[in-house]
Design a protein around this motif. Structure first.
Motif, PDB file in Angstrom:
ATOM      1  N   THR A 177       0.778  -1.142  -0.024  1.00  0.00           N
ATOM      2  CA  THR A 177      -0.027  -0.170  -0.143  1.00  0.00           C
ATOM      3  C   THR A 177       0.895   1.316   0.115  1.00  0.00           C
ATOM      4  O   THR A 177       0.616   2.244  -0.612  1.00  0.00           O
ATOM      5  N   CYS A 178       2.100   1.284   0.834  1.00  0.00           N
ATOM      6  CA  CYS A 178       2.653   2.369   0.752  1.00  0.00           C
ATOM      7  C   CYS A 178       3.664   2.648  -0.047  1.00  0.00           C
ATOM      8  O   CYS A 178       4.398   3.529  -0.302  1.00  0.00           O
ATOM      9  N   GLU A 179       3.723   1.494  -1.043  1.00  0.00           N
ATOM     10  CA  GLU A 179       5.142   1.574  -2.139  1.00  0.00           C
ATOM     11  C   GLU A 179       6.175   1.842  -1.937  1.00  0.00           C
ATOM     12  O   GLU A 179       6.994   2.575  -2.331  1.00  0.00           O
ATOM     13  N   ALA A 236       5.836   1.987   5.616  1.00  0.00           N
ATOM     14  CA  ALA A 236       4.711   2.706   6.380  1.00  0.00           C
ATOM     15  C   ALA A 236       3.454   1.587   6.437  1.00  0.00           C
ATOM     16  O   ALA A 236       2.455   2.071   7.014  1.00  0.00           O
ATOM     17  N   CYS A 237       3.436   0.593   5.928  1.00  0.00           N
ATOM     18  CA  CYS A 237       2.211  -0.303   6.024  1.00  0.00           C
ATOM     19  C   CYS A 237       2.411  -1.720   6.416  1.00  0.00           C
ATOM     20  O   CYS A 237       1.451  -2.058   6.862  1.00  0.00           O
ATOM     21  N   SER A 238       3.505  -2.493   6.001  1.00  0.00           N
ATOM     22  CA  SER A 238       3.923  -3.775   6.238  1.00  0.00           C
ATOM     23  C   SER A 238       2.721  -4.663   5.564  1.00  0.00           C
ATOM     24  O   SER A 238       2.619  -5.802   5.724  1.00  0.00           O
ATOM     25  N   THR A 239       2.170  -4.337   4.520  1.00  0.00           N
ATOM     26  CA  THR A 239       1.302  -5.153   3.642  1.00  0.00           C
ATOM     27  C   THR A 239       2.072  -5.887   2.528  1.00  0.00           C
ATOM     28  O   THR A 239       1.583  -6.641   1.758  1.00  0.00           O
ATOM     29  N   CYS A 240       3.494  -5.794   2.539  1.00  0.00           N
ATOM     30  CA  CYS A 240       4.336  -6.344   1.575  1.00  0.00           C
ATOM     31  C   CYS A 240       5.147  -7.427   2.445  1.00  0.00           C
ATOM     32  O   CYS A 240       6.099  -7.876   1.800  1.00  0.00           O
ATOM     33  N   HIS A 241       4.699  -7.746   3.416  1.00  0.00           N
ATOM     34  CA  HIS A 241       5.525  -8.843   4.204  1.00  0.00           C
ATOM     35  C   HIS A 241       5.236  -9.890   3.715  1.00  0.00           C
ATOM     36  O   HIS A 241       4.382 -10.546   3.208  1.00  0.00           O
ATOM     37  N   ALA A 284       8.815  -6.963   1.460  1.00  0.00           N
ATOM     38  CA  ALA A 284       9.050  -7.207   0.053  1.00  0.00           C
ATOM     39  C   ALA A 284       9.894  -5.965  -0.415  1.00  0.00           C
ATOM     40  O   ALA A 284      10.566  -5.979  -1.349  1.00  0.00           O
ATOM     41  N   CYS A 285       9.433  -4.975  -0.221  1.00  0.00           N
ATOM     42  CA  CYS A 285       9.595  -3.611  -0.838  1.00  0.00           C
ATOM     43  C   CYS A 285      11.105  -3.303  -0.434  1.00  0.00           C
ATOM     44  O   CYS A 285      11.753  -2.469  -0.922  1.00  0.00           O
ATOM     45  N   GLN A 286      11.734  -3.907   0.648  1.00  0.00           N
ATOM     46  CA  GLN A 286      13.113  -3.830   0.951  1.00  0.00           C
ATOM     47  C   GLN A 286      13.994  -4.756   0.525  1.00  0.00           C
ATOM     48  O   GLN A 286      15.175  -4.629   0.864  1.00  0.00           O
TER      49      GLN A 286
HETATM   50 FE1  FES Z   1       4.462  -0.584   2.724  1.00  0.00          FE
HETATM   51 FE2  FES Z   1       6.580  -2.371   1.946  1.00  0.00          FE
HETATM   52  S1  FES Z   1       4.924  -1.532   0.643  1.00  0.00           S
HETATM   53  S2  FES Z   1       6.155  -1.366   3.725  1.00  0.00           S
END
Ligand code: FES
Length: 111
Positions: free
Chosen positions: A39-41, A45-50, A85-87
């Protein structure tokens, strides 16, 4: 190209996908139709890419920053090898990286 593998939350399906060096795992997963919102791309800030990283692959990743660890503390179903996953940027050394979608059985951790 760098191959990564996505395991479904229930552990029954594995999707092999090719990503490019420097691509984020989150984008590779989304392009492959995996259910990661992100969500936060990538703003942590979201953790929905866990995702849950296979234990044998966890040590190949660049360690998580403190900010990432803090977000993971809030992620549903987080385990010791959870990452955002975004990291994760794809690098040749990560060839064959296997990650599981969270939320189901944790088959990879039962071995
Ligand atoms: Fe929001 Fe990874 S996309 S924390």
């Amino acid at each position: 190209m760098i191959e990564v593998r996505f395991v479904s939350a229930d552990g029954t399906r594995i999707q092999r996908v090719q990503g490019a060096e420097g691509e984020r795992l989150l984008e590779v997963a989304q392009n492959a139709g995996q259910p990661l919102e992100g969500t936060c791309e990538g703003q942590m800030a979201c953790s929905t890419c866990h995702v849950i990283v296979a234990p044998e692959d966890f040590g190949r990743l660049v360690p998580a920053s403190e900010e990432e660890e803090d977000m993971l503390d809030l992620a549903m179903g987080a385990v010791r090898t959870s990452r955002l996953a975004c990291q994760i940027m794809l690098r040749p050394e990560l060839y064959g990286l296997t990650v599981q979608m969270p939320g189901g059985h944790r088959d990879m951790h039962r071995r």
